[in-house]
Every structure is written in structure tokens, then in C-alpha cells.
Design a protein around this motif. Structure first.
Motif, PDB file in Angstrom:
ATOM      1  N   THR A 145     -25.459  16.654  17.280  1.00 48.01           N
ATOM      2  CA  THR A 145     -24.224  16.146  16.508  1.00 48.01           C
ATOM      3  C   THR A 145     -23.645  14.946  17.222  1.00 48.01           C
ATOM      4  N   PRO A 146     -23.388  13.583  16.986  1.00 46.19           N
ATOM      5  CA  PRO A 146     -22.925  12.669  17.715  1.00 46.19           C
ATOM      6  C   PRO A 146     -21.524  13.361  18.400  1.00 46.19           C
ATOM      7  N   PHE A 147     -21.204  12.684  19.776  1.00 50.87           N
ATOM      8  CA  PHE A 147     -19.963  13.130  20.218  1.00 50.87           C
ATOM      9  C   PHE A 147     -18.676  12.293  19.332  1.00 50.87           C
ATOM     10  N   GLY A 148     -19.278  11.325  18.741  1.00 54.06           N
ATOM     11  CA  GLY A 148     -18.242  10.508  18.193  1.00 54.06           C
ATOM     12  C   GLY A 148     -18.095  11.114  16.799  1.00 54.06           C
ATOM     13  N   SER A 149     -18.507  12.000  16.316  1.00 57.63           N
ATOM     14  CA  SER A 149     -18.363  12.674  14.818  1.00 57.63           C
ATOM     15  C   SER A 149     -17.101  13.117  14.668  1.00 57.63           C
ATOM     16  N   VAL A 150     -16.554  12.792  13.374  1.00 57.98           N
ATOM     17  CA  VAL A 150     -15.362  13.640  12.689  1.00 57.98           C
ATOM     18  C   VAL A 150     -16.010  14.381  11.510  1.00 57.98           C
ATOM     19  N   THR A 151     -15.027  14.914  10.767  1.00 56.46           N
ATOM     20  CA  THR A 151     -15.298  16.169   9.815  1.00 56.46           C
ATOM     21  C   THR A 151     -16.257  15.718   8.760  1.00 56.46           C
ATOM     22  N   HIS A 152     -17.278  16.536   8.914  1.00 60.79           N
ATOM     23  CA  HIS A 152     -18.545  15.974   7.851  1.00 60.79           C
ATOM     24  C   HIS A 152     -19.050  17.327   7.342  1.00 60.79           C
ATOM     25  N   ILE A 153     -20.079  16.915   6.623  1.00 60.29           N
ATOM     26  CA  ILE A 153     -20.908  18.362   6.141  1.00 60.29           C
ATOM     27  C   ILE A 153     -22.003  18.652   6.828  1.00 60.29           C
ATOM     28  N   VAL A 154     -22.504  19.591   7.275  1.00 64.19           N
ATOM     29  CA  VAL A 154     -23.400  19.975   8.057  1.00 64.19           C
ATOM     30  C   VAL A 154     -24.628  20.808   7.113  1.00 64.19           C
ATOM     31  N   ASP A 155     -25.929  20.687   7.418  1.00 60.10           N
ATOM     32  CA  ASP A 155     -26.891  21.560   7.360  1.00 60.10           C
ATOM     33  C   ASP A 155     -26.865  22.636   8.529  1.00 60.10           C
ATOM     34  N   LEU A 156     -26.726  23.925   7.994  1.00 59.70           N
ATOM     35  CA  LEU A 156     -26.462  24.780   9.127  1.00 59.70           C
ATOM     36  C   LEU A 156     -28.060  25.142   9.590  1.00 59.70           C
ATOM     37  N   THR A 157     -28.233  25.292  11.070  1.00 56.34           N
ATOM     38  CA  THR A 157     -29.622  25.491  11.394  1.00 56.34           C
ATOM     39  C   THR A 157     -30.027  26.980  11.191  1.00 56.34           C
ATOM     40  N   GLU A 158     -31.047  27.221  11.507  1.00 59.18           N
ATOM     41  CA  GLU A 158     -31.772  28.479  11.100  1.00 59.18           C
ATOM     42  C   GLU A 158     -31.091  29.579  12.175  1.00 59.18           C
ATOM     43  N   SER A 159     -31.026  29.255  13.566  1.00 56.44           N
ATOM     44  CA  SER A 159     -30.367  30.040  14.421  1.00 56.44           C
ATOM     45  C   SER A 159     -28.849  30.414  13.932  1.00 56.44           C
ATOM     46  N   THR A 160     -28.224  29.444  13.375  1.00 56.03           N
ATOM     47  CA  THR A 160     -26.782  29.889  12.841  1.00 56.03           C
ATOM     48  C   THR A 160     -26.892  30.505  11.918  1.00 56.03           C
ATOM     49  N   ILE A 161     -27.646  30.215  10.956  1.00 54.05           N
ATOM     50  CA  ILE A 161     -27.806  31.234   9.575  1.00 54.05           C
ATOM     51  C   ILE A 161     -28.246  32.571   9.898  1.00 54.05           C
ATOM     52  N   LYS A 162     -28.911  32.675  10.847  1.00 51.03           N
ATOM     53  CA  LYS A 162     -29.481  34.134  11.449  1.00 51.03           C
ATOM     54  C   LYS A 162     -28.055  34.825  12.111  1.00 51.03           C
ATOM     55  N   ASP A 163     -27.560  33.925  12.998  1.00 51.94           N
ATOM     56  CA  ASP A 163     -26.406  34.661  13.645  1.00 51.94           C
ATOM     57  C   ASP A 163     -25.271  34.913  12.644  1.00 51.94           C
ATOM     58  N   ASN A 164     -25.165  34.346  11.652  1.00 54.54           N
ATOM     59  CA  ASN A 164     -24.065  34.663  11.025  1.00 54.54           C
ATOM     60  C   ASN A 164     -24.512  35.404   9.709  1.00 54.54           C
ATOM     61  N   SER A 165     -25.619  35.834   9.655  1.00 57.77           N
ATOM     62  CA  SER A 165     -26.032  36.676   8.533  1.00 57.77           C
ATOM     63  C   SER A 165     -25.529  38.186   8.701  1.00 57.77           C
ATOM     64  N   ARG A 166     -25.148  38.546  10.008  1.00 57.11           N
ATOM     65  CA  ARG A 166     -24.608  39.718  10.017  1.00 57.11           C
ATOM     66  C   ARG A 166     -23.200  40.338   9.354  1.00 57.11           C
ATOM     67  N   LEU A 167     -22.821  39.168   9.224  1.00 57.02           N
ATOM     68  CA  LEU A 167     -21.483  39.227   8.204  1.00 57.02           C
ATOM     69  C   LEU A 167     -21.740  39.269   6.653  1.00 57.02           C
ATOM     70  N   PHE A 168     -22.991  38.975   6.000  1.00 61.66           N
ATOM     71  CA  PHE A 168     -23.228  39.022   4.759  1.00 61.66           C
ATOM     72  C   PHE A 168     -24.285  40.019   4.591  1.00 61.66           C
ATOM     73  N   LYS A 169     -24.308  40.156   3.230  1.00 58.19           N
ATOM     74  CA  LYS A 169     -25.062  41.685   2.742  1.00 58.19           C
ATOM     75  C   LYS A 169     -26.659  41.237   2.922  1.00 58.19           C
ATOM     76  N   SER A 170     -26.904  40.081   2.784  1.00 53.86           N
ATOM     77  CA  SER A 170     -28.453  39.572   3.062  1.00 53.86           C
ATOM     78  C   SER A 170     -28.318  38.205   3.489  1.00 53.86           C
ATOM     79  N   ILE A 171     -29.460  37.842   4.403  1.00 55.02           N
ATOM     80  CA  ILE A 171     -29.447  36.473   5.146  1.00 55.02           C
ATOM     81  C   ILE A 171     -29.546  35.465   3.923  1.00 55.02           C
ATOM     82  N   ASP A 172     -29.908  35.699   2.721  1.00 54.79           N
ATOM     83  CA  ASP A 172     -30.197  34.713   1.776  1.00 54.79           C
ATOM     84  C   ASP A 172     -28.886  34.322   1.101  1.00 54.79           C
ATOM     85  N   GLU A 173     -27.703  35.314   1.500  1.00 58.44           N
ATOM     86  CA  GLU A 173     -26.479  34.975   0.857  1.00 58.44           C
ATOM     87  C   GLU A 173     -25.566  33.951   1.926  1.00 58.44           C
TER      88      GLU A 173
END
Ligand code: F6R
Length: 241
Positions: A145-173
């Protein structure tokens, strides 16, 4: 960067609370930049305890949150707006009208980013609380992500989706996109308080404190902030001692 190493998560949360309490005590109408995730929950618990026991008031405080999943709103218990109410706002005397977060359900996502950036230009964070992702992300600013970025929409990386999946019923959610404050919005805060605990954060903490300042490790930009404090436990500090 100031670094405070604590023996465990509880001590990290206490130190973080001391720093936050100082800001609110000195400026009862402070703007607090807040984060979600597991890391700041102990800090929020301490704020609630202090509010109940010592009467610290948040009536005049304003808040801005870092990020929100695209497609979720307060009706979803996985949304970040729900998280903030559940873990903090519903337990202190804050006026919900003074709390701000991107609207995950906004029909026009670009317009929503523009609205949030305009808001951030009018209210500067007196303190910005941050966690750190195991890949060195802050908010949802993924590596590259550019250091000069402001609020934007992001496509989450597989690593973040995996890290955050612990809080969801399944990774697909786990939503695949999110709104996030950009790195420039974060750097605009007067004071930064970044928290990290656990051995799985050690590599990211190294990049944050001692690594090269590079867009490949978004958190490394904080080395350039004039008032940044890292509070982390011993496990997260393993590679910086
Ligand atoms: C949360 C956020 C994220 C988290 C990071 C660490 O609003 O912006 O950058 O701070 O993913 O998450 P935890 O604390 O769950 O390890």
C-alpha cells in the motif's frame, strides 16, 4: 519510536490504558482513533472499568475507527461497528453520534471513502490506537500500500483472511474486501499507540521497529512518526531485544 515491553497481555493492556487515560484526562473532548481485533480488547476493558470506578467521562469525546468490512453493518455481529459497540461504546457514556466508522453497507463505496476522508480532514486524531497484522499491516493497509494512501477499498490478502477467519464460522464467510483508513490518515494522528502481543507478531514487530522503512511492511512508516509508542509483550518483542 518509544518501545515499552511488558511481561504479558494484561500488563500491555494496562500500559496502553495509562497512555489513553492521559489523553482523555488532558482533553475531555479528544478525538480517539480506535481499532478492532483481539489486541485492543484489554485496553477497552480497562477503559470501561475506569469509567465505572472513577467516572471518567467520554461524553465529549469523538471517535474515528480505522476500518470496516465491505458488506457488513451493525446488524452483523462480525462487523467492526458491532464490535466497537459490544466491546466499548455500549459500556461507557459516549454519544454514539460522536462515533465514526466507514459504512460497510454504503451503496457507493467510492463516495463513502470520500466522505470518510473529508471527515478525517475536519477531526484530527489526538491519539490513534493500532494493532499490527502478522504480515505488518496496519488497519487494512496490506503490504505494497502506498505510504500516501487515504481511505480506500482493499482486497484482503489470503494471509489476512486466514488470520481473521478465527472470528467467523468458516473462512468462506470472511468478506474479501474492506474499507480502510490509508497510511496518510493514520500518520496524521498527533500520537500513535501501537499494540502487539504473541509470538506470531514478532516478525511484524521487528519490521515495525528495526526493519527498513518500506511499503512492503506498512507498519514501518511509523518509524517516521514524531510521537509513536509501541507497547508489546515479551513474546512479540522476541526479535527486537
Ligand atoms: C483492526 C485492524 C487490524 C488489526 C490487525 C491485528 O481494526 O485494523 O489491522 O489491528 O489485523 O489484529 P488482531 O488484534 O486481531 O491480532
Amino acid at each position: 519510536m518509544k518501545v515499552i515491553i511488558t511481561k504479558d497481555y494484561n500488563e500491555m493492556s494496562e500500559k496502553a490504558f495509562e497512555i489513553m487515560a492521559e489523553v482523555v484526562k488532558n482533553k475531555p473532548d479528544a478525538v480517539l482513533g480506535l481499532a478492532t481485533g483481539s489486541t485492543p480488547i484489554g485496553l477497552y476493558k480497562n477503559m470501561i472499568k475506569d469509567h465505572n470506578e472513577n467516572g471518567t467521562s467520554y461524553k465529549a469525546v469523538k471517535t474515528v475507527n480505522l476500518d470496516e468490512y465491505a458488506g457488513l453493518d451493525v446488524t452483523s455481529d462480525q462487523s467492526y461497528v458491532y464490535f466497537m459497540r459490544d466491546n466499548l461504546f455500549n459500556h461507557i457514556d459516549i454519544d454514539l453520534a460522536n462515533t465514526n466508522i466507514e459504512n460497510g453497507k454504503a451503496a457507493d463505496r467510492k463516495a463513502e471513502c470520500a466522505r470518510y476522508n473529508a471527515l478525517l480532514e475536519t477531526i484530527q486524531q489526538d491519539i490513534q490506537v493500532l494493532g499490527i497484522g502478522s504480515n505488518g499491516h496496519i488497519a487494512f493497509n496490506e503490504p505494497g500500500t502506498p505510504f500516501g494512501s487515504v481511505t480506500h477499498i482493499v482486497d484482503l490478502t489470503e494471509s489476512t483472511i486466514k488470520d481473521n477467519s478465527r472470528l467467523f464460522k468458516s473462512i468462506d464467510e470472511v468478506p474479501r474486501q474492506a474499507f480502510t483508513m490509508g497510511l496518510k490518515n493514520i500518520m496524521n494522528a498527533k500520537k500513535i499507540l501501537i499494540l502487539a502481543n504473541g509470538a506470531n507478531k514478532a516478525k511484524a514487530v521487528f519490521g515495525l521497529v528495526k526493519g527498513e522503512v518500506t511499503e512492503n511492511v506498512p507498519a514501518s512508516i511509523l518509524q517516521l512518526h514524531p510521537d509513536c509508542t509501541l507497547v508489546c509483550d515479551e513474546a512479540a518483542a522476541e526479535l527486537i531485544r
